[in-house]
Write a protein that holds these residues in place. Structure first.
Motif, PDB file in Angstrom:
ATOM      1  N   ASP A 125      -4.652  -2.649   6.770  1.00  0.00           N
ATOM      2  CA  ASP A 125      -5.251  -3.069   5.695  1.00  0.00           C
ATOM      3  C   ASP A 125      -4.266  -4.276   5.173  1.00  0.00           C
ATOM      4  N   ILE A 141       0.973  -1.116   0.047  1.00  0.00           N
ATOM      5  CA  ILE A 141       0.099  -0.125   0.038  1.00  0.00           C
ATOM      6  C   ILE A 141       0.855   1.062  -0.038  1.00  0.00           C
ATOM      7  N   THR A 160       0.865  -5.840  12.503  1.00  0.00           N
ATOM      8  CA  THR A 160       0.758  -4.326  12.204  1.00  0.00           C
ATOM      9  C   THR A 160       2.051  -3.667  12.961  1.00  0.00           C
ATOM     10  N   GLN A 185      -3.013   2.722   9.543  1.00  0.00           N
ATOM     11  CA  GLN A 185      -4.226   2.239   8.904  1.00  0.00           C
ATOM     12  C   GLN A 185      -3.764   1.557   7.794  1.00  0.00           C
ATOM     13  N   ALA A 186      -2.668   1.738   7.052  1.00  0.00           N
ATOM     14  CA  ALA A 186      -2.283   1.098   5.743  1.00  0.00           C
ATOM     15  C   ALA A 186      -1.700  -0.274   6.382  1.00  0.00           C
ATOM     16  N   GLY A 191      -6.865  -6.477   7.849  1.00  0.00           N
ATOM     17  CA  GLY A 191      -8.026  -5.935   8.522  1.00  0.00           C
ATOM     18  C   GLY A 191      -8.036  -6.462   9.973  1.00  0.00           C
TER      19      GLY A 191
END
Length: 115
Positions: A60, A32, A80, A56-57, A64
């Motif tokens: 994703d 991303i 993450t 946030q990326a 998620g």
């Protein structure tokens, strides 16, 4: 550090040891782009905006946030965390690095306190 006119970073999913291959996308296929053009990432406010975009990326890229708490703890959060840490390291901004370090320390204190 000079910032390119169109600054883009690619966040790539890394392989996590012990993570189920079926639960994670293929690391070679997931990326991303997160733009930070227009942000002064050497200020606290610019670093905060960019860190939020990176987080946030990363969420994703890591598939998620799952509804199941065990899945969040076992695969999502480690994924993450690793993606955010690697991305911040590549950007090499003292303000961004300090912000991430402060957030990490705060999260560790809260976890130890049982919050």
């Amino acid at each position: 550090m000079n910032k390119p006119s169109l600054a883009l970073i690619a966040i790539s999913l890394i392989a996590l040891s012990g993570a189920s291959a079926s639960a994670q996308p293929n690391p070679d296929e997931v990326a991303i782009k997160v733009s930070y053009s227009g942000l002064d990432i050497n200020t606290a406010s610019g670093a905060k905006v960019l860190l939020r975009r990176i987080e946030q990326a990363a969420a994703d890229v890591c598939g998620g946030e799952p509804a199941n708490r065990l899945d969040r703890m076992k695969t999502f959060r480690p994924c993450t965390k690793e993606v955010v840490n690697r991305t911040v390291s590549k950007i090499d901004s003292p303000a961004l690095t300090a912000l991430l370090r402060d957030r990490t320390a705060t999260a560790m204190v809260q976890q130890l306190a049982g919050k």
